[in-house]
Design an enzyme around this catalytic site. Structure first.
Site, PDB file in Angstrom:
ATOM      1  N   ASN A 117     -26.295   9.670 -34.090  1.00  0.00           N
ATOM      2  CA  ASN A 117     -27.468  10.469 -33.753  1.00  0.00           C
ATOM      3  C   ASN A 117     -28.624   9.943 -34.601  1.00  0.00           C
ATOM      4  O   ASN A 117     -28.742  10.286 -35.771  1.00  0.00           O
ATOM      5  CB  ASN A 117     -27.177  11.948 -34.064  1.00  0.00           C
ATOM      6  CG  ASN A 117     -28.369  12.848 -33.797  1.00  0.00           C
ATOM      7  OD1 ASN A 117     -29.373  12.392 -33.237  1.00  0.00           O
ATOM      8  ND2 ASN A 117     -28.268  14.103 -34.216  1.00  0.00           N
TER       9      ASN A 117
ATOM     10  N   LYS B  84     -31.624  10.609 -34.386  1.00  0.00           N
ATOM     11  CA  LYS B  84     -32.703  11.610 -34.535  1.00  0.00           C
ATOM     12  C   LYS B  84     -34.061  10.945 -34.295  1.00  0.00           C
ATOM     13  O   LYS B  84     -34.149   9.997 -33.516  1.00  0.00           O
ATOM     14  CB  LYS B  84     -32.601  12.303 -35.901  1.00  0.00           C
ATOM     15  CG  LYS B  84     -31.204  12.873 -36.136  1.00  0.00           C
ATOM     16  CD  LYS B  84     -31.126  13.826 -37.295  1.00  0.00           C
ATOM     17  CE  LYS B  84     -29.690  14.318 -37.450  1.00  0.00           C
ATOM     18  NZ  LYS B  84     -29.529  15.288 -38.512  1.00  0.00           N
TER      19      LYS B  84
ATOM     20  N   HIS C 262     -28.060  20.741 -30.583  1.00  0.00           N
ATOM     21  CA  HIS C 262     -28.022  20.377 -32.008  1.00  0.00           C
ATOM     22  C   HIS C 262     -28.682  21.500 -32.812  1.00  0.00           C
ATOM     23  O   HIS C 262     -29.643  22.122 -32.349  1.00  0.00           O
ATOM     24  CB  HIS C 262     -28.762  19.051 -32.221  1.00  0.00           C
ATOM     25  CG  HIS C 262     -28.540  18.507 -33.595  1.00  0.00           C
ATOM     26  ND1 HIS C 262     -29.208  18.976 -34.685  1.00  0.00           N
ATOM     27  CD2 HIS C 262     -27.682  17.570 -34.050  1.00  0.00           C
ATOM     28  CE1 HIS C 262     -28.775  18.334 -35.766  1.00  0.00           C
ATOM     29  NE2 HIS C 262     -27.848  17.478 -35.418  1.00  0.00           N
TER      30      HIS C 262
ATOM     31  N   GLU D 275     -30.685  21.453 -35.124  1.00  0.00           N
ATOM     32  CA  GLU D 275     -32.128  21.273 -35.346  1.00  0.00           C
ATOM     33  C   GLU D 275     -32.914  21.780 -34.134  1.00  0.00           C
ATOM     34  O   GLU D 275     -34.033  22.276 -34.269  1.00  0.00           O
ATOM     35  CB  GLU D 275     -32.425  19.795 -35.648  1.00  0.00           C
ATOM     36  CG  GLU D 275     -31.956  19.448 -37.061  1.00  0.00           C
ATOM     37  CD  GLU D 275     -31.570  17.997 -37.283  1.00  0.00           C
ATOM     38  OE1 GLU D 275     -31.884  17.146 -36.439  1.00  0.00           O
ATOM     39  OE2 GLU D 275     -30.926  17.735 -38.322  1.00  0.00           O
TER      40      GLU D 275
ATOM     41  N   GLU E  49     -20.642  21.160 -36.337  1.00  0.00           N
ATOM     42  CA  GLU E  49     -21.535  20.685 -37.394  1.00  0.00           C
ATOM     43  C   GLU E  49     -22.001  21.884 -38.213  1.00  0.00           C
ATOM     44  O   GLU E  49     -22.945  22.576 -37.816  1.00  0.00           O
ATOM     45  CB  GLU E  49     -22.760  19.997 -36.786  1.00  0.00           C
ATOM     46  CG  GLU E  49     -22.454  18.761 -35.987  1.00  0.00           C
ATOM     47  CD  GLU E  49     -23.641  17.809 -35.961  1.00  0.00           C
ATOM     48  OE1 GLU E  49     -23.479  16.672 -36.420  1.00  0.00           O
ATOM     49  OE2 GLU E  49     -24.727  18.205 -35.532  1.00  0.00           O
TER      50      GLU E  49
ATOM     51  N   GLY F 205     -27.294  16.508 -43.214  1.00  0.00           N
ATOM     52  CA  GLY F 205     -28.345  15.840 -43.976  1.00  0.00           C
ATOM     53  C   GLY F 205     -28.424  16.281 -45.423  1.00  0.00           C
ATOM     54  O   GLY F 205     -29.390  15.974 -46.118  1.00  0.00           O
TER      55      GLY F 205
ATOM     56  N   SER G  17     -22.987  15.044 -42.819  1.00  0.00           N
ATOM     57  CA  SER G  17     -22.807  14.189 -43.998  1.00  0.00           C
ATOM     58  C   SER G  17     -21.522  13.360 -43.954  1.00  0.00           C
ATOM     59  O   SER G  17     -20.883  13.145 -44.982  1.00  0.00           O
ATOM     60  CB  SER G  17     -22.896  15.017 -45.284  1.00  0.00           C
ATOM     61  OG  SER G  17     -24.187  15.595 -45.414  1.00  0.00           O
TER      62      SER G  17
HETATM   63  P1  PGA Z   1     -25.964  13.862 -41.001  1.00  0.00           P
HETATM   64  O1  PGA Z   1     -26.391  14.471 -39.581  1.00  0.00           O
HETATM   65  O2  PGA Z   1     -24.813  12.919 -40.742  1.00  0.00           O
HETATM   66  O3  PGA Z   1     -27.187  13.145 -41.487  1.00  0.00           O
HETATM   67  O4  PGA Z   1     -25.562  14.990 -41.862  1.00  0.00           O
HETATM   68  C1  PGA Z   1     -25.437  14.828 -38.613  1.00  0.00           C
HETATM   69  C2  PGA Z   1     -26.137  15.411 -37.424  1.00  0.00           C
HETATM   70  O5  PGA Z   1     -27.134  16.124 -37.597  1.00  0.00           O
HETATM   71  O6  PGA Z   1     -25.734  15.180 -36.261  1.00  0.00           O
END
Ligand code: PGA
Length: 257
Positions: free
Chosen positions: A10, A12, A102, A104, A173, A179, A214
């Site tokens: 991803n 982003k 997601h 976000e 997640e 993140g 992460s």
């Molecule tokens: P991350 O993000 O690996 O940077 O924690 C995962 C995601 O948001 O899909």
């Protein structure tokens, strides 16, 4: 349970045309040196909308088996929806997957679980596999609401047809792990995955369940070794070709051990 793992990048809202091409070239070069890493894993790169055609073209030119996908899709098939991108448009660009729900997007765009189910249905109608994200916030985990939050998010998918539900990949997640560098322990992730598997068992017993939050080369193998974790949704580490490649390779180390 699915025997093949699925590793999804991803990206982003990162990268521009030139830096994406460099990242992808580096990844393709690593895979070319050790093509066996793709024997046990399907890999999907979810790029920002404007770059999907470029990423698809680069993968096709390299005759790579890696797939590409988007990070969101409209719930509508077509029409007067300024700024939205339909599932048919994504399929037209060769996408095979799309991330929906997601955290976000749930947080920043107030997307409800009902809307996310509609997006998954729209994606499936156009022949795409939806990757539906679920997960609890830190407050919810501390209040011991993790499983009830997950149930609400999963149960919202009950409006989907059996075919669509079976096509969905579910990505667990935990919001507090995204993140932050703070991943769920393999036990924490496994227990939620096993719960999701049971929740879906009557209608979609073979669902592919990914863990995200992460994931790094250092923790990937241990997470992927869990019985109900069938792969990962990778954010930050997917922007570094060597790290992402090491995460893909971690699938094979789990399989051969
Ligand atoms: P991350 O993000 O690996 O940077 O924690 C995962 C995601 O948001 O899909």
């Amino acid at each position: 349970m699915n025997s093949r793992s699925l590793i999804v990048a991803n990206w982003k809202m990162h990268g521009l045309r030139a830096s994406n091409a460099v990242l992808l070239n580096q990844l393709l070069a690593l895979v070319a040196k050790q093509p066996q890493v793709l024997h046990n894993a399907d890999v999907v790169l979810c790029a920002p909308f404007p770059y999907l055609a470029d990423v698809g073209q680069q993968l096709k030119t390299a005759e790579s088996s890696m797939a590409w996908g988007a990070q969101d899709v409209s719930a509508h098939a077509q029409g007067a929806y300024t700024g939205e991108v339909s599932a048919a448009m994504l399929a037209d660009l060769g996408c095979r997957y799309v991330i929906v729900g997601h955290s976000e997007r749930r947080r920043e765009h107030q997307e409800s679980s009902a809307l996310i189910a509609k997006k998954a249905a729209a994606a499936h109608s156009a022949g795409l596999r939806p990757i539906v994200c679920v997960g609890e916030t830190l407050e919810e985990r501390l209040a011991e609401q993790t499983l009830s939050i997950i149930d609400t998010q999963i149960d919202a998918l009950s409006t989907l047809s059996d075919d669509c539900l079976r096509a969905c990949v579910i990505a667990y997640e935990p919001v507090w792990a995204i993140g932050t560098g703070r991943q769920a322990t393999p036990d924490q992730a496994q227990s939620v995955h096993s719960h999701i598997q049971q929740r879906l068992a009557s209608r979609a017993p073979h669902s592919q369940l990914l863990y995200g939050g992460s994931v790094k080369p250092e923790n990937a193998a241990e997470l992927f070794a869990q019985p109900n974790i069938n792969g990962g949704l990778i954010g930050g580490a997917s922007l570094d070709a060597a790290a992402f490649f090491a995460i893909i390779a971690a699938v094979s180390s789990v399989v051969t051990h």
